[in-house]
Enzyme design. Structure first.
Site, mmCIF file in Angstrom:
data_model
loop_
_atom_site.group_PDB
_atom_site.id
_atom_site.type_symbol
_atom_site.label_atom_id
_atom_site.label_comp_id
_atom_site.label_asym_id
_atom_site.label_seq_id
_atom_site.Cartn_x
_atom_site.Cartn_y
_atom_site.Cartn_z
ATOM 1 N N ASP A 448 4.355 -20.646 10.431
ATOM 2 C CA ASP A 448 3.286 -20.164 9.551
ATOM 3 C C ASP A 448 3.623 -20.554 8.111
ATOM 4 O O ASP A 448 4.705 -21.084 7.826
ATOM 5 C CB ASP A 448 3.241 -18.629 9.698
ATOM 6 C CG ASP A 448 1.973 -18.012 9.123
ATOM 7 O OD1 ASP A 448 1.009 -18.740 8.877
ATOM 8 O OD2 ASP A 448 1.962 -16.771 8.936
ATOM 9 N N GLU A 451 1.874 -24.493 4.077
ATOM 10 C CA GLU A 451 0.943 -25.353 3.292
ATOM 11 C C GLU A 451 1.617 -26.051 2.119
ATOM 12 O O GLU A 451 1.065 -27.051 1.667
ATOM 13 C CB GLU A 451 -0.216 -24.489 2.776
ATOM 14 C CG GLU A 451 -1.160 -24.027 3.870
ATOM 15 C CD GLU A 451 -0.574 -22.979 4.801
ATOM 16 O OE1 GLU A 451 0.234 -22.158 4.332
ATOM 17 O OE2 GLU A 451 -0.881 -23.012 5.996
ATOM 18 N N ASP A 566 -6.367 -17.142 9.156
ATOM 19 C CA ASP A 566 -6.753 -15.755 8.901
ATOM 20 C C ASP A 566 -8.262 -15.596 8.836
ATOM 21 O O ASP A 566 -8.875 -15.720 7.781
ATOM 22 C CB ASP A 566 -6.115 -15.260 7.601
ATOM 23 C CG ASP A 566 -4.594 -15.239 7.699
ATOM 24 O OD1 ASP A 566 -4.066 -15.419 8.819
ATOM 25 O OD2 ASP A 566 -3.937 -15.051 6.663
#
Ligand SMILES: *[C@@H]1O[C@H](CO)[C@@H](O)[C@H](O)[C@H]1NC(C)=O
Ligand SMILES: *[C@@H]1O[C@H](CO)[C@@H](O)[C@H](O)[C@H]1NC(C)=O
Ligand SMILES: *[C@@H]1O[C@H](CO)[C@@H](O)[C@H](O)[C@H]1NC(C)=O
Ligand SMILES: *[C@@H]1O[C@H](CO)[C@@H](O)[C@H](O)[C@H]1NC(C)=O
Ligand SMILES: *[C@@H]1O[C@H](CO)[C@@H](O)[C@H](O)[C@H]1NC(C)=O
Length: 897
Positions: A448, A451, A566
């Site tokens: 996760d 980015e 999300d």
């Protein structure tokens, strides 16, 4: 400014002759083409592009000249167009990440290697204008222009519809003319409220960003500068700009042009000829990487939540799934399990290693699996943290311009970030995964925050020694410089409001391996972490890896699965999940799903009910929710429990079909969840269907994605469709049907002409694998279409390599024909030993769509009577043979008269 005439000349590359002609008048010229060198092998040519007139507005920097223009005809009839600085090398997507033919290496070698390569027949032709320079790609078979960067004067005015090509250090611009009837798909990742097809008058910004998927039409976690363009009669081609820099891609208001505005790198275009959408994806994944095969168990249902705070809660959830009779294959933990959010540690109070290990062992004994989250940021707050210290020793962290490790802040507080472009990092990462796996035998990793997400914004940040793990407000002391990388002359529409590109990520001046700048590599971070994590897990477990990544790029599908991030617990999020998933599939990441029942927000029982009815058929089916909201496990509500049993029950029966599609995705690149236009290219209505999807070519899911309704209006392409729950039939001429959809009902139909392998439902995929098979054979009611086909691939489910190999896997094709009341179903075993060893049998054969009931049935010429069960469903004769004992691994012939 002088007006120049556009000289249009075409080069004969592929036997398509075009004369010279003159087009409209333009007010601004930039590059002219000269010094053409054709390759002797007819596989392309190269030329120089020289600047003859600067762009008038120099705020974006000086134009680069001369440029190198290289055209190659490559594998799979794709055309490669490469435009870069002639004199200086520029940033390109590293060949180590996406291996591909090198433009420069090939020009220096002799032509023998390229001439012997069979690229297939040329389907695309390339032509260009010399002055000003522009190029066009044309489909040879029908002469249709697919991409044309040559500006033409707009009909009603003297200005052109777009600028000629611009090539500056930090600003590249190129446009193509499009017919306004073109339909474009792709350019993800973004949540698209307008449906699957890209709407006109919209900019897709591509820059990896930790923005919730609840935000629509903004740059999200992944970047895909690639689209499929569907023209008349469903003929499709693909356009890929292999570039990792941030960019805006703007589709004009009238749909007659598309413009790329990129903040760096080069123009590295690939054109894929199709001519079907499926072929485009095959050609595209041939270049960027075929999807990784996923383990069999990963097609079962997954349960996750941020907020399972201790092992007892994990155990409670697993037990309640079982009590509620809802299938569950894999239990997940979010960051709750970690000790102070440090990677590769567990909380000694809530998740002591012996207790967690015992829990994971129990899962394994029950045929279930366990996946854990890890984030890239490595805590620097504890001097005795082995993962950090070994990383420091190997010197694998990202650096500031001054050569020090860059400090960011994420869940653990202050962190360093591993540089996955550095080959040494994969070794260090693999070692950390190995040490941790030795303690907790997890089955997959969830990566996760890649980015990279950072709670701070800064060029240099320092940490004062206070520890505040879990604080999402920046407390590092950061300074921000405004270099040309932090503040490039062209601002992409980041976050939908032209935010700084360094906002809440790492500084654009951060240095990666070999001095590569974050400015150029930003979109690649999650991709490189996926590659390293797949490598690590494969090595450590010696089995097929399961990785789930949030940030992805072109080629990520070859290493990881993906979830849409999300989302929110609303019906809109449910609906939009379908378009994101379908787009991911055509971008080469077929193992994809959205958080079932919604990540953020409480939602409602009704929403969760509709979501499991949809999500049960996502390729990757996982429920996940946020700690701040109420738990949403499927067993909490009665209605949801019932829908989960029904929908997941069907999914589990279809596991052999899903798994065969997993194999097909790996071999051909085809998505598992398919847009209707992929399977019905001749039907233009399918291009506008955004909220239904097919699993493979045969099974259509038409879920309810709005609240308060008891029916759904769904499109059915021409042919007969059977409801998989009650076998009721729809005969469509290509039209919309209003189907009953009370709360407990999801509409799932199987298409005529299909043979679908199924097994028995069970609470785990491990149990499904042991159950007998059913073959569902579906004939058309149209007398002219009397065959049905299907395939079945079987193997251990987690061997590292997937493929047809004697003793290790089985592959069977099924074909059935019916005519004048007689029919035959044959299995053709390509490789059967593995299936025989496993003792797999076909116990039931169900044939739908016979025009009359047979009198006699024989298998391998021996007549069977006792077990034939003949039924009439809504006056459609169907034949059910039960209590059979046909070996899956042995060919058979079933005949009926
Ligand atoms: C086109 O997009 C712009 C910018 O988002 C918007 O302001 C404008 O209203 C749109 N035009 C039409 C006709 O939709
Ligand atoms: C696990 O966490 C839950 C929620 O915080 C709590 O109610 C429960 O007592 C905990 N169980 C154990 C054994 O610590
Ligand atoms: C470190 O910074 C934080 C946040 O600004 C502050 O609350 C804390 O008191 C500082 N600690 C030290 C030791 O200066
Ligand atoms: C969501 O549910 C939680 C826990 O039940 C509750 O505390 C919270 O107020 C709810 N939020 C909303 C917006 O209803
Ligand atoms: C659902 O329908 C009921 C009855 O028709 C109505 O009272 C309610 O407001 C509707 N809810 C929504 C969210 O539309």
């Amino acid at each position: 400014m002088a007006e120049r005439r556009v000289e249009f000349c075409a080069l004969l590359v592929v036997g398509l002759l075009m004369g010279c002609s003159f087009m409209g008048l333009l007010s601004e010229a930039t590059y002219v083409l000269s010094s053409i060198q054709e390759y002797p092998n007819k596989q392309g040519f190269e030329a120089e592009l020289e600047l003859i007139q600067h762009t008038t507005n120099l705020t974006l920097g000086p134009d680069i000249t001369p440029l190198h223009f290289i055209v190659r005809l490559e594998e799979g009839s794709r055309v490669h167009i490469y435009i870069s600085d002639y004199s200086n090398s520029r940033w390109e997507v590293p060949y180590s990440l996406i291996p591909r033919p090198k433009v420069y290496a090939e020009t220096t070698t002799t032509t023998t290697t390229t001439t012997t390569k069979d690229n297939g027949p040329n389907l695309l032709a390339i032509s260009y204008t010399k002055k000003p320079f522009g190029f066009a790609i044309t489909r040879i078979s029908n002469g249709e222009v697919l991409f044309n960067s040559t500006p033409i004067a707009a009909e009603s005015s003297s200005s052109s519809i777009f600028n000629a090509m611009v090539f500056k250090d930090q600003y590249l611009e190129i446009s193509t003319q499009l017919p306004n009837t073109a339909r474009l798909f792709g350019l993800g990742e973004s949540t698209r409220p307008d449906g699957l097809k890209l709407p006109h008058n919209q900019t897709s910004t591509l820059f990896a960003t930790d923005t919730g998927a609840v935000n629509v039409n903004v740059d999200l976690y992944g970047s895909y500068p690639y689209y499929i363009d569907v023209r008349e009669k469903g003929v499709a081609h693909g356009v890929l700009l292999l570039n990792s820099n941030g960019m805006d891609v703007t589709y004009s208001l009238d749909g007659t042009s598309l413009t790329f505005r990129v903040v760096g790198g080069i123009f590295d275009f690939y054109f894929f000829p199709g001519p079907s959408a499926k072929a485009v994806v095959a050609q595209y994944t041939q270049l960027v990487g075929r999807p990784a095969p996923m383990p069999y168990w990963s097609f079962g249902f997954h349960q996750c939540r941020w907020g399972y705070r201790n092992v007892s809660m994990d155990r409670y959830v697993v037990e309640h799934f079982k009590e509620a009779n809802i299938p569950l294959d894999t239990m997940w933990n979010d960051i709750d399990y970690m000790d102070e959010y440090k990677d590769f540690t567990t909380d000694p109070i809530q998740f002591p290693i012996p207790e967690l290990r015992a829990f994971v062992d129990e899962l394994h004994e029950n045929g279930q699996h366990y996946v854990m989250i890890i984030d890239p940021g490595i805590s620097i707050a504890y001097s005795d943290y082995g993962t950090l210290n070994r990383g420091l020793k190997d010197d694998i962290f990202l650096k500031n311009q001054n050569g020090e490790n860059y400090i960011g802040q994420v869940w653990p507080g202050p962190v360093y970030f591993p540089d996955f472009l550095n080959p040494k990092t994969t070794q260090w990462w693999t070692n950390e995964v190995a040490i941790f796996h030795n303690q907790i035998p997890f089955d997959g990793l969830w990566i996760d925050m890649n980015e990279i997400s950072n709670f701070c914004t800064g060029t240099y940040c320092s940490w004062n020694g206070s520890i505040f793990g879990g604080d999402t407000t920046c407390y590092l002391d950061c300074t921000l410089t405004r270099t040309k990388f932090d503040d490039p002359p062209y601002r992409i529409n980041h976050y939908g409001d032209y935010a700084d590109i360094g906002y809440k990520t790492i500084a654009m001046t951060v240095q990666h391996y070999n001095g590569a700048l974050e400015y150029n590599t930003h979109n690649l971070y999650g991709f490189t972490e996926s590659i390293a994590t797949n490598t690590a897990i494969t090595k450590v477990r010696n089995k097929r890896a399961f990785v789930l990544a949030r940030s992805t790029f072109l080629g990520s599908g070859a290493h990881t699965a993906h979830w849409t991030g999300d989302n929110g617990a609303t019906f809109d999020d449910l609906a939009y999940s379908i378009t994101t998933i379908l787009t991911s599939g055509l971008e080469g990441v077929p193992m994809v799903g959205a958080d079932i029942c919604g990540y953020a927000g409480n939602g409602t029982e009704e929403l969760c009910n509709r979501w499991i009815q949809t999500g049960a058929f996502y390729p990757f089916s996982r429920a996940h929710s946020n700690i701040q909201n109420m738990p949403k496990e499927l067993y909490i509500w009665k209605s949801v429990t019932l829908s989960a049993q029904r929908a997941l029950g069907l999914r589990y029966r279809l596991l052999p079909y899903f798994y065969t599609l997993n194999y097909e995705a790996h071999i051909s690149g085809y998505p598992i969840a398919r847009a209707l236009f992929f399977v019905f290219p001749d039907d233009p209505i399918t291009l506008d269907v955004s909220y239904q999807f097919l699993i493979g070519d045969s099974i259509l899911v038409s879920p309810v994605v709005t609240s308060n309704v008891t029916s759904v209006t769904a499109y059915f392409p021409k042919g007969s469709w059977y409801n998989l729950f009650d076998l009721s039939r729809i005969d469509s001429h290509g039209s919309w049907f209003k189907l009953a959809a009370p709360l407990e009902v999801v509409n799932v139909h199987v298409y005529e002409g299909s043979i679908v392998p199924m097994q028995e439902s069970a609470l785990t995929s491990t149990l499904v694998r042991k159950s007998p098979f059913t073959l569902l054979v579906v004939f058309s009611t149209d007398e002219s279409k009397l065959t049905a086909t299907g395939e079945l691939f079987l193997d251990s489910g987690d061997d590292i390599v997937i493929g047809i190999e004697q003793g290790k896997s089985s592959f069977i094709t099924f074909i059935a024909k019916v005519e004048g009341g007689c029919g035959i179903l044959k299995s053709q075993v390509v490789e059967g030993d593995y299936a025989k060893e496993q003792g797999w049998i076909i116990e039931t054969i169900m044939i739908l769509g016979l025009d009359k009931l047979p009198n006699s049935v024989s298998i391998n010429s021996v007549s069977v009577t006792s077990s034939i069960h003949i039924t009439l469903t809504k006056d459609i004769p169907s034949l059910e043979l039960s209590r059979l004992k046909l070996y899956v691994g042995e060919s058979f012939e079933l005949e009926w008269k």
